[in-house]
Design an enzyme around this catalytic site. Structure first.
Site, PDB file in Angstrom:
ATOM      1  N   ALA A  64       1.001  -0.701  -0.248  1.00 21.80           N
ATOM      2  CA  ALA A  64      -0.232   0.360  -0.205  1.00 21.80           C
ATOM      3  C   ALA A  64       0.610   0.952  -0.031  1.00 21.80           C
ATOM      4  CB  ALA A  64      -0.808  -0.118   0.979  1.00 21.80           C
ATOM      5  N   ASN A  65       0.359   2.113   0.682  1.00 21.06           N
ATOM      6  CA  ASN A  65       1.392   3.393   0.573  1.00 21.06           C
ATOM      7  C   ASN A  65      -0.006   4.824   1.129  1.00 21.06           C
ATOM      8  OD1 ASN A  65      -0.988   5.897  -1.059  1.00 21.06           O
ATOM      9  ND2 ASN A  65      -0.315   3.832  -2.723  1.00 21.06           N
TER      10      ASN A  65
END
Ligand code: C5P
Length: 221
Positions: free
Chosen positions: A29-30
């Site tokens: 993810a980020n």
């Protein structure tokens, strides 16, 4: 009454990160919070548009007056975006993961087996913005991309417009750790196809969203 410059228009916004599962408990993810994209969707709704917000996993509330489609992965986001078309205006504010684990996550957690880290091969995700910007038929009249850069912001944004085929890039400098991504303020530059640049002063993401929506409504008019 408040001005409704997008009355009668259909608007699509993507927002948030995507999660790309490695196994049932892990993902790539980020740091995107979805705040800027959600604020844009809310501002477009206030401006009178019929808004579909396609959002990755976020912890902020749904904006009012907007149809929200929740997705997890980039491939789900692309499918939801395609299902939301046609629209007059599409704004791609999501921080889509560039890569996903090549092997589809199964139902079993990957185990430590003492022989070192499990190999993680990656496959490239579809580019949702480029896919929509390059549609032969039914392309939105205005396709807007975002660019989160840590250096050479304008240069990279100009290259991105050409590469993706969008009409406008909203570029922000995310080098100040935590200040923009996940934060409540944003300082953006608008870059168009002719290379013209408009730089806006740092402001709250809601204010940036309202100004952006007014600007885009002007371009559509
Ligand atoms: O190439 P880069 O990720 O920097 O481009 C950012 C822009 O492209 C954003 O508007 C983002 O929403 C969009 N994008 C996308 N699908 C991807 C990667 C980026 O729509 N797979």
């Amino acid at each position: 009454a408040a001005p409704r410059p997008l009355a009668g228009r259909r608007v699509l916004v993507t927002s948030g990160p995507t999660h790309e599962p490695i196994d049932p408990v892990r993902y790539i993810a980020n740091r995107s919070s979805g705040r800027q994209g959600h604020a844009i969707a809310a501002a477009a709704a206030r401006a009178g548009a019929a808004v579909t917000l396609v959002s990755g996993p976020v912890s902020i509330p749904d904006p009012e007056g907007v149809t929200v489609v929740r997705v997890e992965t980039a491939r789900e986001m692309l499918a939801a975006v395609e299902a939301a078309l046609p629209v007059d205006l599409a704004i791609f504010a999501a921080a889509v993961a560039d890569w996903r684990p090549e092997v589809e996550a199964g139902t079993k957690k990957i185990k430590k087996d003492g022989s070192g880290p499990a190999p993680l091969a990656l496959a490239e995700n579809p580019d949702i913005l480029a896919t929509v910007a390059r549609m032969a038929a039914g392309r939105p009249r205005l396709v807007v991309g975002f660019a989160a850069e840590t250096d050479s912001v304008l240069e990279h944004a100009r290259a991105k417009i050409a590469r993706k085929g969008c009409d406008l890039i909203v570029a922000n400098d995310v080098s100040a750790a935590g200040a923009v991504m996940g934060g409540t303020e944003n300082a953006v530059h608008l870059i168009d196809r002719d290379g013209a640049v408009e730089s806006w002063p740092r402001a709250g993401k809601d204010a940036v969203a309202a100004r952006l929506v007014a600007h885009l409504a002007g371009l559509l008019a």
